[in-house]
Motif scaffolding. Structure first.
Motif, mmCIF file in Angstrom:
data_model
loop_
_atom_site.group_PDB
_atom_site.id
_atom_site.type_symbol
_atom_site.label_atom_id
_atom_site.label_comp_id
_atom_site.label_asym_id
_atom_site.label_seq_id
_atom_site.Cartn_x
_atom_site.Cartn_y
_atom_site.Cartn_z
ATOM 1 N N GLY A 136 -2.318 5.193 -6.578
ATOM 2 C CA GLY A 136 -2.107 4.970 -5.158
ATOM 3 C C GLY A 136 -3.015 3.907 -4.584
ATOM 4 N N ALA A 137 -3.274 2.867 -5.339
ATOM 5 C CA ALA A 137 -4.148 1.795 -4.878
ATOM 6 C C ALA A 137 -3.360 0.768 -4.079
ATOM 7 N N ARG A 138 -4.045 0.073 -3.203
ATOM 8 C CA ARG A 138 -3.462 -1.051 -2.470
ATOM 9 C C ARG A 138 -3.452 -2.268 -3.384
ATOM 10 N N VAL A 139 -2.390 -3.070 -3.313
ATOM 11 C CA VAL A 139 -2.280 -4.291 -4.107
ATOM 12 C C VAL A 139 -2.284 -5.491 -3.166
ATOM 13 N N VAL A 140 -3.173 -6.434 -3.427
ATOM 14 C CA VAL A 140 -3.269 -7.665 -2.644
ATOM 15 C C VAL A 140 -3.050 -8.845 -3.573
ATOM 16 N N ILE A 141 -2.219 -9.792 -3.152
ATOM 17 C CA ILE A 141 -1.990 -11.011 -3.936
ATOM 18 C C ILE A 141 -2.902 -12.103 -3.392
ATOM 19 N N SER A 142 -3.709 -12.692 -4.281
ATOM 20 C CA SER A 142 -4.668 -13.701 -3.815
ATOM 21 C C SER A 142 -5.271 -14.446 -4.996
ATOM 22 N N ALA B 271 0.842 -1.193 0.000
ATOM 23 C CA ALA B 271 0.000 0.000 0.000
ATOM 24 C C ALA B 271 0.875 1.240 0.000
ATOM 25 N N PRO B 272 0.397 2.333 -0.579
ATOM 26 C CA PRO B 272 1.174 3.579 -0.567
ATOM 27 C C PRO B 272 1.294 4.122 0.849
ATOM 28 N N GLU B 273 2.392 4.800 1.103
ATOM 29 C CA GLU B 273 2.634 5.359 2.423
ATOM 30 C C GLU B 273 2.012 6.747 2.522
ATOM 31 N N GLY B 274 1.485 7.058 3.701
ATOM 32 C CA GLY B 274 1.046 8.426 3.940
ATOM 33 C C GLY B 274 -0.448 8.609 4.040
ATOM 34 N N GLU B 275 -1.240 7.821 3.306
ATOM 35 C CA GLU B 275 -2.685 7.962 3.392
ATOM 36 C C GLU B 275 -3.359 6.638 3.054
ATOM 37 N N GLU B 276 -4.586 6.490 3.504
ATOM 38 C CA GLU B 276 -5.334 5.261 3.259
ATOM 39 C C GLU B 276 -5.745 5.187 1.798
ATOM 40 N N PRO B 277 -5.364 4.102 1.085
ATOM 41 C CA PRO B 277 -5.753 3.992 -0.326
ATOM 42 C C PRO B 277 -7.257 3.826 -0.488
ATOM 43 N N LYS B 278 -7.809 4.416 -1.540
ATOM 44 C CA LYS B 278 -9.240 4.337 -1.785
ATOM 45 C C LYS B 278 -9.629 3.051 -2.516
ATOM 46 N N ASP B 279 -8.699 2.514 -3.295
ATOM 47 C CA ASP B 279 -8.991 1.321 -4.097
ATOM 48 C C ASP B 279 -8.021 0.203 -3.756
ATOM 49 N N THR B 280 -8.471 -1.048 -3.985
ATOM 50 C CA THR B 280 -7.638 -2.235 -3.822
ATOM 51 C C THR B 280 -7.674 -3.040 -5.114
ATOM 52 N N LEU B 281 -6.506 -3.400 -5.619
ATOM 53 C CA LEU B 281 -6.392 -4.238 -6.804
ATOM 54 C C LEU B 281 -5.867 -5.603 -6.399
ATOM 55 N N THR B 282 -6.451 -6.663 -6.948
ATOM 56 C CA THR B 282 -6.019 -8.021 -6.630
ATOM 57 C C THR B 282 -5.152 -8.572 -7.746
ATOM 58 N N LEU B 283 -3.942 -8.947 -7.385
ATOM 59 C CA LEU B 283 -3.011 -9.584 -8.304
ATOM 60 C C LEU B 283 -3.060 -11.080 -8.036
ATOM 61 N N SER B 284 -3.472 -11.871 -9.017
ATOM 62 C CA SER B 284 -3.574 -13.311 -8.805
ATOM 63 C C SER B 284 -2.182 -13.924 -8.691
ATOM 64 N N LEU B 285 -2.119 -15.125 -8.135
ATOM 65 C CA LEU B 285 -0.830 -15.773 -7.939
ATOM 66 C C LEU B 285 -0.150 -16.130 -9.257
ATOM 67 N N ASP B 286 -0.927 -16.463 -10.280
ATOM 68 C CA ASP B 286 -0.303 -16.727 -11.570
ATOM 69 C C ASP B 286 0.204 -15.428 -12.211
ATOM 70 N N GLU B 287 -0.476 -14.303 -11.960
ATOM 71 C CA GLU B 287 0.040 -13.016 -12.429
ATOM 72 C C GLU B 287 1.328 -12.656 -11.698
#
Length: 259
Positions: free
Chosen positions: A82-88, A20-36
Motif C-alpha cells: 500500500g505504498a504511494r508511487v511517485v514518478i520522477s 496512492a491507495p484509497e482509504g488511508e494515508e500510505p506510510k511509504d513512498t516509492l519513486t519510479l524513474s521516468l526510464d522505468e
C-alpha cells in the motif's frame, strides 16, 4: 573508472505522476524513474518486446531487462504494502518534438518565456493549449517573439515540448497537478492563474509585478467551474470548482504591490 550510464530515450512525459491507495494515508513512498516508467509503458501497455523497447530507448536489451525488472518490483511492492508511487527523475533523454525544434536557437544570455496563447490572450487551460507564444528576452527587453503550434496532446507532451524549446518560464491560466509535476521535471518555472493579454502578462513578469504561482489551481473533474476567464471587479469566480461548491483561487491575473 566505470563509464557513466547511457541516457535512455523516452517518448514523452506521463500525464499522471503520483498514485496512492484509497482509504488511508500510505506510510511509504516509492519513486519510479521516468526510464522505468517508459519500459513499463512500452512493454506492458504497448505490448512491445524487450528487444523492440531497447531499440526505441537506444540501449542494450539487457539494460531494458534490468530496468523493467526493477520497475515491476517497485509496483508489486506498492500493491502489496500500500505504498504511494511517485514518478520522477531518472537517466533519460526526452525525444524531440518537431515544431519545438524549428524555433530559433536560444542565446547563451537569453531568457525564454512561453505563454499559453489564443488570439493574443492567455489561453485558459494549459493541458488543452494548441499553441504557445514564445518570447526571447535579453537584458530585460523582448528581442523577438513568435507563436508556435504545440503538436502535442495532454500536459505531459506539452511539458516535453517546452523542455525541448528551452523555455525557462511559463505563464498560463488554469493548470492541474499532473501538469505542474511535468513542468517541474522539465525545469520550467510556472506563473499560473493569468489571463488577458499575453504581451501584457510578459511585460508584468519582466517588471516584477507578476506573482509566481507554481501549484495546481484547476481541477476539471468538478462541475460548473471556470478557469482562467477574465476577472471583473466584485465577481468571485474561480478555477477548479468542486461538486459541493468549493473553489480554489487562481483564475484572475495575480499582481504584486496591489496592482
Amino acid at each position: 573508472m566505470p563509464r557513466p550510464p547511457r541516457c535512455r530515450k523516452i517518448c514523452s512525459y506521463p500525464d499522471f505522476w503520483a498514485f496512492a491507495p484509497e482509504g488511508e494515508e500510505p506510510k511509504d513512498t516509492l519513486t519510479l524513474s521516468l526510464d522505468e516508467f517508459e519500459t513499463l509503458r512500452q512493454i506492458d501497455y504497448e505490448g512491445l518486446t524487450q528487444e523492440a523497447c531497447a531499440a526505441r530507448m537506444g540501449v542494450a536489451r539487457t539494460t531494458v531487462t534490468a530496468i523493467y525488472d526493477a520497475a515491476r518490483r517497485k509496483l508489486t511492492t506498492a500493491l502489496v504494502k500500500g505504498a504511494r508511487v511517485v514518478i520522477s527523475g531518472g537517466n533519460y533523454e526526452l525525444l524531440g518534438q518537431s515544431d519545438a525544434a524549428n524555433l530559433a536557437a536560444k542565446g547563451e544570455n537569453t531568457m525564454r518565456i512561453a505563454t499559453t496563447h489564443k488570439n493574443g490572450e492567455i489561453f485558459a487551460h494549459f493541458g488543452h493549449s494548441e499553441e504557445f507564444k514564445i518570447y526571447d528576452v535579453e537584458n530585460g527587453a523582448i528581442m523577438r517573439s513568435e507563436v508556435v503550434g504545440t503538436n502535442g496532446q495532454g500536459h505531459g507532451a506539452l511539458a516535453g515540448f517546452l523542455r525541448e524549446a528551452n523555455v525557462d518560464k511559463l505563464i498560463c491560466g488554469g493548470i492541474g497537478g499532473g501538469a505542474v509535476a511535468a513542468l517541474k521535471e522539465a525545469g520550467v518555472e510556472i506563473y499560473a492563474g493569468a489571463n488577458g493579454s499575453a504581451n501584457e502578462a510578459v511585460d508584468a513578469l519582466l517588471a516584477g509585478k507578476l506573482e509566481q504561482l507554481d501549484t495546481a489551481n484547476c481541477d476539471h473533474h468538478g462541475h460548473g467551474h471556470s478557469c482562467g476567464h477574465h476577472h471583473h471587479e466584485g465577481e468571485g469566480h474561480s478555477c477548479g470548482a468542486h461538486e459541493h461548491g468549493e473553489h480554489t483561487d487562481g483564475a484572475k491575473m495575480r499582481w504584486r504591490n496591489g496592482n
